[in-house]
Design a protein around this motif. Structure first.
Motif, PDB file in Angstrom:
ATOM      1  N   GLU A   5      62.019 100.677  47.334  1.00  0.00           N
ATOM      2  CA  GLU A   5      62.215 101.784  46.075  1.00  0.00           C
ATOM      3  C   GLU A   5      63.568 102.236  45.747  1.00  0.00           C
ATOM      4  O   GLU A   5      63.969 102.523  44.655  1.00  0.00           O
ATOM      5  CB  GLU A   5      60.974 102.637  46.239  1.00  0.00           C
ATOM      6  N   GLY A   6      64.075 102.346  47.116  1.00  0.00           N
ATOM      7  CA  GLY A   6      65.639 102.806  46.884  1.00  0.00           C
ATOM      8  C   GLY A   6      66.674 101.887  46.287  1.00  0.00           C
ATOM      9  O   GLY A   6      67.486 102.399  45.828  1.00  0.00           O
ATOM     10  N   LEU A   7      66.144 100.746  46.519  1.00  0.00           N
ATOM     11  CA  LEU A   7      66.882  99.813  46.016  1.00  0.00           C
ATOM     12  C   LEU A   7      66.906  99.401  44.507  1.00  0.00           C
ATOM     13  O   LEU A   7      67.480  98.626  43.720  1.00  0.00           O
ATOM     14  CB  LEU A   7      66.737  98.280  46.644  1.00  0.00           C
ATOM     15  N   MET A   8      65.701 100.057  43.789  1.00  0.00           N
ATOM     16  CA  MET A   8      65.139  99.877  42.582  1.00  0.00           C
ATOM     17  C   MET A   8      66.443 100.600  41.591  1.00  0.00           C
ATOM     18  O   MET A   8      66.857 101.685  42.260  1.00  0.00           O
ATOM     19  CB  MET A   8      64.129 100.105  42.087  1.00  0.00           C
ATOM     20  N   GLY A   9      66.497 100.139  40.255  1.00  0.00           N
ATOM     21  CA  GLY A   9      67.641 101.040  39.439  1.00  0.00           C
ATOM     22  C   GLY A   9      67.268 102.461  39.399  1.00  0.00           C
ATOM     23  O   GLY A   9      65.865 102.564  39.138  1.00  0.00           O
ATOM     24  N   LYS A  10      67.886 103.377  39.386  1.00  0.00           N
ATOM     25  CA  LYS A  10      67.744 104.780  39.028  1.00  0.00           C
ATOM     26  C   LYS A  10      68.523 105.197  37.566  1.00  0.00           C
ATOM     27  O   LYS A  10      69.595 104.700  37.360  1.00  0.00           O
ATOM     28  CB  LYS A  10      68.202 105.759  40.025  1.00  0.00           C
ATOM     29  N   LYS A  11      67.878 106.240  36.955  1.00  0.00           N
ATOM     30  CA  LYS A  11      68.540 106.524  35.996  1.00  0.00           C
ATOM     31  C   LYS A  11      69.870 107.249  36.310  1.00  0.00           C
ATOM     32  O   LYS A  11      69.705 108.301  37.241  1.00  0.00           O
ATOM     33  CB  LYS A  11      67.586 107.742  35.325  1.00  0.00           C
ATOM     34  N   LYS A  12      70.747 107.221  35.655  1.00  0.00           N
ATOM     35  CA  LYS A  12      72.110 107.908  35.683  1.00  0.00           C
ATOM     36  C   LYS A  12      72.283 109.212  34.916  1.00  0.00           C
ATOM     37  O   LYS A  12      71.832 109.268  33.724  1.00  0.00           O
ATOM     38  CB  LYS A  12      73.160 106.871  35.453  1.00  0.00           C
ATOM     39  N   GLY A  13      73.227 110.130  35.219  1.00  0.00           N
ATOM     40  CA  GLY A  13      73.344 111.196  34.340  1.00  0.00           C
ATOM     41  C   GLY A  13      72.627 112.214  34.819  1.00  0.00           C
ATOM     42  O   GLY A  13      71.807 112.305  35.359  1.00  0.00           O
ATOM     43  N   ARG A  14      73.069 113.535  33.806  1.00  0.00           N
ATOM     44  CA  ARG A  14      72.525 114.608  34.135  1.00  0.00           C
ATOM     45  C   ARG A  14      71.235 114.850  33.204  1.00  0.00           C
ATOM     46  O   ARG A  14      71.131 114.250  32.077  1.00  0.00           O
ATOM     47  CB  ARG A  14      73.359 115.648  33.615  1.00  0.00           C
ATOM     48  N   PRO A  15      70.175 115.563  33.941  1.00  0.00           N
ATOM     49  CA  PRO A  15      69.063 115.680  33.031  1.00  0.00           C
ATOM     50  C   PRO A  15      69.278 116.630  31.900  1.00  0.00           C
ATOM     51  O   PRO A  15      70.299 117.512  32.134  1.00  0.00           O
ATOM     52  CB  PRO A  15      67.928 116.446  33.973  1.00  0.00           C
ATOM     53  N   SER A  16      68.670 116.630  30.838  1.00  0.00           N
ATOM     54  CA  SER A  16      68.877 117.667  29.716  1.00  0.00           C
ATOM     55  C   SER A  16      68.699 119.131  30.188  1.00  0.00           C
ATOM     56  O   SER A  16      67.965 119.287  30.979  1.00  0.00           O
ATOM     57  CB  SER A  16      67.772 117.234  28.472  1.00  0.00           C
TER      58      SER A  16
END
Length: 187
Positions: A109-120
């Motif tokens: 699961e760590g190798l899967m893509g993650k959302k980038k950037g700050r949350p709203s």
């Protein structure tokens, strides 16, 4: 910003290849603290030419299966990060080291893509998060679990095939990888 420019790296590599100075003397001459850095530049230059010394402008996203294949290859053959990066035509061995660390901490699961950037910064952020978690139906949760199990199963099958016959597995993998790279290059 990169610590060393492409022109600087090229000058150091060419000076080494001309044979006038060795790694240590070049490092001392140019004030480079890590002699290994010059060794990596020379090796990458020999494999990829000047393009190997360039800093990538856009971030390339690698599929999870490729990351698993790279880590599996490295584990089974005992290849270094640098050797593995060269075999897989990557000029950033530290990326593979990051994948390895992430895999050891978080698994697949760590190798899967993650959302980038700050949350709203909305006031209702916590409430929205709770609602999104609850909105996953039982069917969606099962589909997600199935996908994770498929990935794990695929990885374990490849690992077993490699353990049974490493040479045949590596040849097959190499052929498949070469065919994928030709497709990418033909665009």
């Amino acid at each position: 910003m990169a610590k060393y420019s492409e022109k600087f790296k090229l000058r150091v590599v060419r000076e080494y290849l001309d044979g006038t100075l060795g790694y240590r003397l070049l490092a001392k001459k140019y004030g480079i603290t890590a002699v290994g850095q010059i060794k990596r530049w020379v090796r990458v230059y020999k494999e990829f030419g000047e393009s190997g010394l360039r800093r990538k402008q856009s971030k390339q996203v690698y599929p999870v299966q490729l990351k698993l294949d790279v880590l599996n290859f490295m584990k089974q053959t005992g290849a270094s990060y640098q050797d593995t990066a060269i075999i897989y035509k990557m000029n950033n061995p530290s990326l593979i080291a990051n994948w390895y660390r992430t895999f050891m901490k978080e698994g697949i699961e760590g190798l899967m893509g993650k959302k980038k950037g700050r949350p709203s910064m909305s006031k209702n952020h916590k409430e929205k998060k709770r609602k999104q978690e609850k909105e996953l139906s039982r069917e969606e949760q099962l589909e997600r679990e199935n996908e994770l199990l498929r990935l794990e199963n695929s990885y374990l099958k490849k690992l077993k095939a490699f353990q049974e016959n490493p040479n045949a597995f590596l040849e097959k993998h190499k052929q498949r990888w070469l065919s994928h790279s030709k497709k990418k290059g033909s665009n």
